[in-house]
Design a protein around this motif. Structure first.
Motif, PDB file in Angstrom:
ATOM      1  N   LEU A  19       0.723  -9.669  -1.169  1.00 10.72           N
ATOM      2  CA  LEU A  19      -0.753  -9.731  -1.750  1.00 10.72           C
ATOM      3  C   LEU A  19      -0.528  -9.595  -3.408  1.00 10.72           C
ATOM      4  O   LEU A  19      -1.532  -9.951  -3.822  1.00 10.72           O
ATOM      5  N   GLU A  20       0.584  -8.905  -3.544  1.00 13.71           N
ATOM      6  CA  GLU A  20       0.815  -8.843  -5.045  1.00 13.71           C
ATOM      7  C   GLU A  20       1.209 -10.121  -5.825  1.00 13.71           C
ATOM      8  O   GLU A  20       1.180 -10.123  -6.829  1.00 13.71           O
ATOM      9  N   ARG A  21       1.572 -11.071  -4.611  1.00  9.44           N
ATOM     10  CA  ARG A  21       1.790 -12.356  -5.612  1.00  9.44           C
ATOM     11  C   ARG A  21       0.468 -13.088  -5.470  1.00  9.44           C
ATOM     12  O   ARG A  21       0.452 -13.812  -6.368  1.00  9.44           O
ATOM     13  N   ASP A  22      -0.247 -13.121  -4.733  1.00 10.85           N
ATOM     14  CA  ASP A  22      -1.639 -13.744  -4.496  1.00 10.85           C
ATOM     15  C   ASP A  22      -2.450 -13.272  -3.629  1.00 10.85           C
ATOM     16  O   ASP A  22      -2.225 -12.948  -2.753  1.00 10.85           O
ATOM     17  N   ASP A  23      -3.748 -12.628  -4.200  1.00 12.76           N
ATOM     18  CA  ASP A  23      -4.503 -12.103  -3.481  1.00 12.76           C
ATOM     19  C   ASP A  23      -6.019 -12.623  -3.696  1.00 12.76           C
ATOM     20  O   ASP A  23      -6.903 -12.019  -4.156  1.00 12.76           O
ATOM     21  N   PRO A  24      -6.264 -13.756  -2.953  1.00 14.78           N
ATOM     22  CA  PRO A  24      -7.331 -14.504  -3.458  1.00 14.78           C
ATOM     23  C   PRO A  24      -8.744 -13.830  -2.778  1.00 14.78           C
ATOM     24  O   PRO A  24      -9.771 -14.094  -3.178  1.00 14.78           O
ATOM     25  N   GLU A  25      -8.639 -13.049  -1.805  1.00 13.99           N
ATOM     26  CA  GLU A  25      -9.505 -12.414  -1.046  1.00 13.99           C
ATOM     27  C   GLU A  25      -9.919 -11.114  -1.807  1.00 13.99           C
ATOM     28  O   GLU A  25     -10.853 -10.253  -1.332  1.00 13.99           O
ATOM     29  N   ARG A  26      -9.054 -10.458  -2.704  1.00 17.10           N
ATOM     30  CA  ARG A  26      -8.960  -9.027  -3.158  1.00 17.10           C
ATOM     31  C   ARG A  26      -8.947  -8.259  -2.101  1.00 17.10           C
ATOM     32  O   ARG A  26      -9.641  -7.245  -2.088  1.00 17.10           O
ATOM     33  N   TRP A  27      -7.962  -8.234  -1.295  1.00 13.88           N
ATOM     34  CA  TRP A  27      -7.834  -7.043   0.018  1.00 13.88           C
ATOM     35  C   TRP A  27      -7.371  -5.980  -0.904  1.00 13.88           C
ATOM     36  O   TRP A  27      -7.598  -5.062  -0.415  1.00 13.88           O
ATOM     37  N   LEU A  28      -6.384  -5.942  -1.974  1.00 17.82           N
ATOM     38  CA  LEU A  28      -6.082  -4.867  -2.427  1.00 17.82           C
ATOM     39  C   LEU A  28      -6.947  -3.963  -3.276  1.00 17.82           C
ATOM     40  O   LEU A  28      -6.691  -3.088  -3.739  1.00 17.82           O
ATOM     41  N   SER A  29      -8.255  -4.690  -3.587  1.00 23.34           N
ATOM     42  CA  SER A  29      -9.312  -3.937  -4.232  1.00 23.34           C
ATOM     43  C   SER A  29     -10.744  -3.837  -3.367  1.00 23.34           C
ATOM     44  O   SER A  29     -11.505  -4.793  -3.652  1.00 23.34           O
ATOM     45  N   PRO A  30     -10.585  -2.844  -2.553  1.00 18.26           N
ATOM     46  CA  PRO A  30     -11.985  -2.646  -1.680  1.00 18.26           C
ATOM     47  C   PRO A  30     -13.017  -2.205  -2.862  1.00 18.26           C
ATOM     48  O   PRO A  30     -12.997  -2.057  -3.865  1.00 18.26           O
ATOM     49  N   GLU A  31     -14.273  -2.861  -2.248  1.00 15.81           N
ATOM     50  CA  GLU A  31     -15.674  -2.496  -2.908  1.00 15.81           C
ATOM     51  C   GLU A  31     -15.632  -1.153  -3.136  1.00 15.81           C
ATOM     52  O   GLU A  31     -15.417  -0.294  -2.178  1.00 15.81           O
ATOM     53  N   GLY A  32     -16.253  -1.049  -4.151  1.00 15.81           N
ATOM     54  CA  GLY A  32     -16.235   0.553  -4.824  1.00 15.81           C
ATOM     55  C   GLY A  32     -15.178   1.075  -5.366  1.00 15.81           C
ATOM     56  O   GLY A  32     -14.968   2.054  -6.198  1.00 15.81           O
ATOM     57  N   GLY A  33     -13.904   0.247  -5.629  1.00 16.56           N
ATOM     58  CA  GLY A  33     -12.745   0.413  -6.041  1.00 16.56           C
ATOM     59  C   GLY A  33     -11.780   1.596  -5.597  1.00 16.56           C
ATOM     60  O   GLY A  33     -10.969   1.975  -6.601  1.00 16.56           O
ATOM     61  N   ASP A  34     -12.313   2.317  -4.572  1.00  6.49           N
ATOM     62  CA  ASP A  34     -11.473   3.350  -4.081  1.00  6.49           C
ATOM     63  C   ASP A  34     -10.352   3.157  -3.244  1.00  6.49           C
ATOM     64  O   ASP A  34     -10.455   3.252  -1.859  1.00  6.49           O
TER      65      ASP A  34
END
Length: 220
Positions: free
Chosen positions: A77-92
Motif C-alpha cells: 500500500l505504500e507503493r500505491d493506495d488508490p482506495e486509501r486503506w492506510l488513511s481511515p476516515e477520521g484520520g485516526d
C-alpha cells in the motif's frame, strides 16, 4: 522457472494471514509471482528465505524479505493506495492499528483455542468462543449503520480483520449465523461474495521450481 522482475509471494490459499497479503497486493494493483506452499511439506526454497518458516513471505526484487502479513500489506500500500486503506476516515490511523492489534492478539488467541481446541489441553472450547464473540460484538457495534469499520469506505483494518472473522465463522457457521450481530454478518457476507474475495481465492497448484510462474495481482 521464475520471473526475476517481479517480487515473489510465498502463500497458502486458506491461511488468513496470506489472504491479508494477497488482498493488499491486489488493492495496490501490484503483480507478484505467487508460489503456493503446502504447509505440511514446505518447499526448501521457501524455508531458505522465510525466517519464521510461515506464510506469507514476500521476497522483493532487491532481495528484501518481508515475513509478516501486516508488513507485506504496508509494503504494497505504500507503493500505491488508490482506495486509501492506510488513511481511515477520521484520520485516526493509531486507532486502526490498535484495532488490528486486538484481533491479532486476544481475538486470535481465543480463535485458535476455539477452532483447534484439541491442541490445547486446558482450552474450554465454549469459553474461548464466548471470549472471541465478545470482541466481535465490538466490531458489530462499529459497523452499525455503515459498511466499513471506520466509515463509508474500507480501510486497512477491514481487510486485515475480515479473514479472521471468516475463519471464526466457519468453525461453526450455523452457530455464527444464529447470533445477533447482523452488521457483522452483513460485512462478512459482502466480503465473501465480492469479486475481490473471488480473486484472492483462485486455486493454484503446489509450487515447484520446474513450474511456469503463476502471476497474481492487478485485478482486485
Amino acid at each position: 522457472m521464475t520471473t526475476a522482475s517481479l517480487p515473489i509471494l510465498y502463500s497458502f490459499r486458506r491461511c488468513p494471514y496470506a489472504m491479508r497479503a494477497r488482498l493488499a497486493i491486489g488493492a495496490a494493483g501490484l503483480r507478484v509471482e505467487l508460489r503456493e506452499i503446502v504447509l505440511r511439506d514446505k518447499a526448501p526454497e521457501f524455508l531458505e528465505v522465510s525466517p519464521s518458516a510461515t506464510v506469507p513471505c514476500l521476497v522483493d526484487v532487491d532481495g528484501t524479505v518481508f515475513d509478516e502479513s501486516l508488513d507485506i500489506m504496508t509494503w504494497a500500500l505504500e507503493r500505491d493506495d488508490p482506495e486509501r486503506w492506510l488513511s481511515p476516515e477520521g484520520g485516526d490511523r493509531d486507532a486502526m492499528i490498535r484495532l488490528i492489534g486486538d484481533i491479532d492478539g486476544p481475538f486470535k488467541r481465543h480463535l485458535d483455542r476455539y477452532k483447534y481446541d484439541t491442541r490445547y489441553p486446558d482450552a474450554d472450547r465454549v469459553g474461548e468462543r464466548s471470549a472471541a464473540a465478545d470482541i466481535l460484538r465490538k466490531l458489530d457495534a462499529m459497523l452499525a449503520g455503515r459498511d466499513w469499520l471506520f466509515g463509508t469506505r474500507a480501510s486497512l483494518a477491514d481487510f486485515a480483520i475480515l479473514p479472521f472473522v471468516r475463519q471464526f465463522a466457519n468453525a461453526d457457521r450455523a452457530w455464527f449465523d444464529g447470533e445477533d450481530w447482523d452488521s457483522l454478518k452483513r460485512w462478512l457476507v459482502a466480503f465473501e461474495t465480492s469479486p475481490r474475495f473471488e480473486a484472492i481465492m483462485r486455486k493454484s497448484g503446489r509450487w515447484s521450481p520446474e513450474d511456469p510462474p503463476v502471476i497474481f495481482g492487478g485485478d482486485l
